[in-house]
Write a protein that holds these residues in place. Sequence first.
Motif, mmCIF file in Angstrom:
data_model
loop_
_atom_site.group_PDB
_atom_site.id
_atom_site.type_symbol
_atom_site.label_atom_id
_atom_site.label_comp_id
_atom_site.label_asym_id
_atom_site.label_seq_id
_atom_site.Cartn_x
_atom_site.Cartn_y
_atom_site.Cartn_z
ATOM 1 N N LYS A 123 22.350 74.119 37.503
ATOM 2 C CA LYS A 123 22.036 72.688 37.509
ATOM 3 C C LYS A 123 22.715 72.044 38.708
ATOM 4 N N TYR A 159 23.066 68.429 40.877
ATOM 5 C CA TYR A 159 22.842 66.979 40.970
ATOM 6 C C TYR A 159 22.984 66.598 42.430
ATOM 7 N N ARG A 219 24.291 69.529 27.682
ATOM 8 C CA ARG A 219 23.139 68.610 27.804
ATOM 9 C C ARG A 219 21.857 69.372 28.100
ATOM 10 N N LEU A 237 20.514 70.970 24.995
ATOM 11 C CA LEU A 237 19.901 69.976 24.109
ATOM 12 C C LEU A 237 18.678 69.282 24.718
ATOM 13 N N GLY A 238 18.235 69.772 25.875
ATOM 14 C CA GLY A 238 17.019 69.213 26.467
ATOM 15 C C GLY A 238 17.206 67.845 27.097
ATOM 16 N N LEU A 239 18.461 67.398 27.245
ATOM 17 C CA LEU A 239 18.683 66.067 27.816
ATOM 18 C C LEU A 239 18.590 66.094 29.335
ATOM 19 N N ASP A 240 19.123 67.165 29.919
ATOM 20 C CA ASP A 240 19.002 67.360 31.362
ATOM 21 C C ASP A 240 18.119 68.589 31.562
ATOM 22 N N SER A 241 17.309 68.550 32.606
ATOM 23 C CA SER A 241 16.467 69.723 32.839
ATOM 24 C C SER A 241 17.154 70.629 33.857
ATOM 25 N N TYR A 299 14.765 73.706 23.536
ATOM 26 C CA TYR A 299 15.068 72.648 22.584
ATOM 27 C C TYR A 299 13.879 71.713 22.369
ATOM 28 N N ARG A 300 13.223 71.374 23.466
ATOM 29 C CA ARG A 300 12.120 70.416 23.389
ATOM 30 C C ARG A 300 10.932 70.919 22.588
ATOM 31 N N ASP A 301 10.876 72.241 22.389
ATOM 32 C CA ASP A 301 9.748 72.798 21.652
ATOM 33 C C ASP A 301 10.042 72.945 20.163
#
Lengths: 236, 262
Positions: free
Chosen positions: A9, A11, A45, A48-52, A65-67
């Motif tokens: 990840k 940023y 995060r 938990l699908g909050l950050d890709s 998580y999103r699925d």
Amino acid sequence: MIEVQNLTKRYGGTLAVDRLSFQVRPGQVTGFLGPNGSGKSTTMRVILGLDSPTAGAARVNGRRYRDLEHPLREVGALLDATAVHPGRSAASHLRWIARTNGIGAGRVTAVLRLAGLTAVAGQRIGGFSLGMLQRLGIAAALLGDPAVLIFDEPVNGLDAHGVRWVRGLLREMAGQGRAVLISSHLMSEMQLTAERVLIVGRGRLLADTTVAELTAGGASLEDTYLELTEGSVEYQ
Amino acid sequence: MTALADAVAAEWLKLRSVRSTYHLVAVIVAVAVAGEVVTWYGVHLWDHQGAARRATVLVTPAEQLTGQIAQLILGVLGALAITAEYATGMIRTSLTAVPRRPALLAAKGAVLATAGLAAGGVSVTASFLVSRMIVGRRPMRFYTAPLTHEIPVLLALTATTAVAALVGLGLGTIVRSSAGAITALAGLWYVLPAFTHLLPGSWSGWLDSVMLVVLPQELAGQPLGYGGPRPLLSPPGAAVVLLAYAAAALTAAAVAIERRDA
């Protein structure tokens, strides 16, 4: 079961997580350790699908998580206990969360009792101490009776009774066969609570082992941790 | 589908369980009451004028004032429905509970549009009926049309209130700050129409006709500004433009919330 594979990840120009891979297995408490800024919260995060993720993947029970159809029935998470609307009562806060995943009102009552918040259920969250907020956050995480638990600094702000309560609760949850991932800065606490530890520094995995192994030869977890992460501390 | 229904029910619980919702409703009620005081004062003036001067007594219909405030308040409510979550960090709890972000947005939109229809419909209709009762049979200007003639006005104000809530939600999702979203909303609603006049001829007329502040009158087929020119847009045209505002705000919001890390 949580699986993180080659997770990266970024940023902007900052690399927060760097090709991180690990698994969090059911039936044990896994401690997630690392200096500030080492990527622990970012990793949570992403799980938990909050950050890709920039690259790689994180899966819970084999799926992104999103699925997940009813995510709160599979994963319970507490990232930031203060991230609540101060004007809502504790019970209302839990009620809306339960409603999103079709969780019955009986569970709200049950987790309030479990967290010792029954007496203050009708009070506005704005008046809660940090310790009460942690209890509320843990109660929310347990609403869906999930097999996977993810807690970011769960004993932060708790008094001695609260710390012991969380420790007992986490071990009980693991004993029931759940996968429990907790991050913490408190090494002595981790030594008492966790069986496995993941140690990260600058977004990279430094160690993935058991507490018993790290403390073999009489060293404390804290000593071993400080040695391992020495090169990864950004601010000294 | 059931997941979306659960998300809608949860958003309804959220809206009902904070005091700011009730405070905003109280503002609408207060303005509606103030509108009736103005109507009553207009009637008082009318009663004490000679017949020749009675024609100069102009009292803006109470439902217009109430409708405009209801639109502004619902726009703020729509914005706060998401910006308060960003401000507290609770958005992360919402998104772990409802990880399909367009579904979260749709649930909020459904609840806010319904709240807008209810708040707009009730406040505007009550304002209208009470002001008509205050005016009674006096042939005051704006108060002589039969009740049924005013129904399109009430419906148009109500529909615009629901759209205001959705535009507020959209702006709030894009801007993620309460102050920023409310400023953008007020700018779009009230400040922008002041600038469209400055554009050259045909552009100015067309842009004037699609400003949110005039859409209710166009939707109802009423002259602009009471006694002003006939509107450029027909009622169906105004309905399309009004829906386009809601659709544009929600689409932009869906793209923003989907693409950004929470």
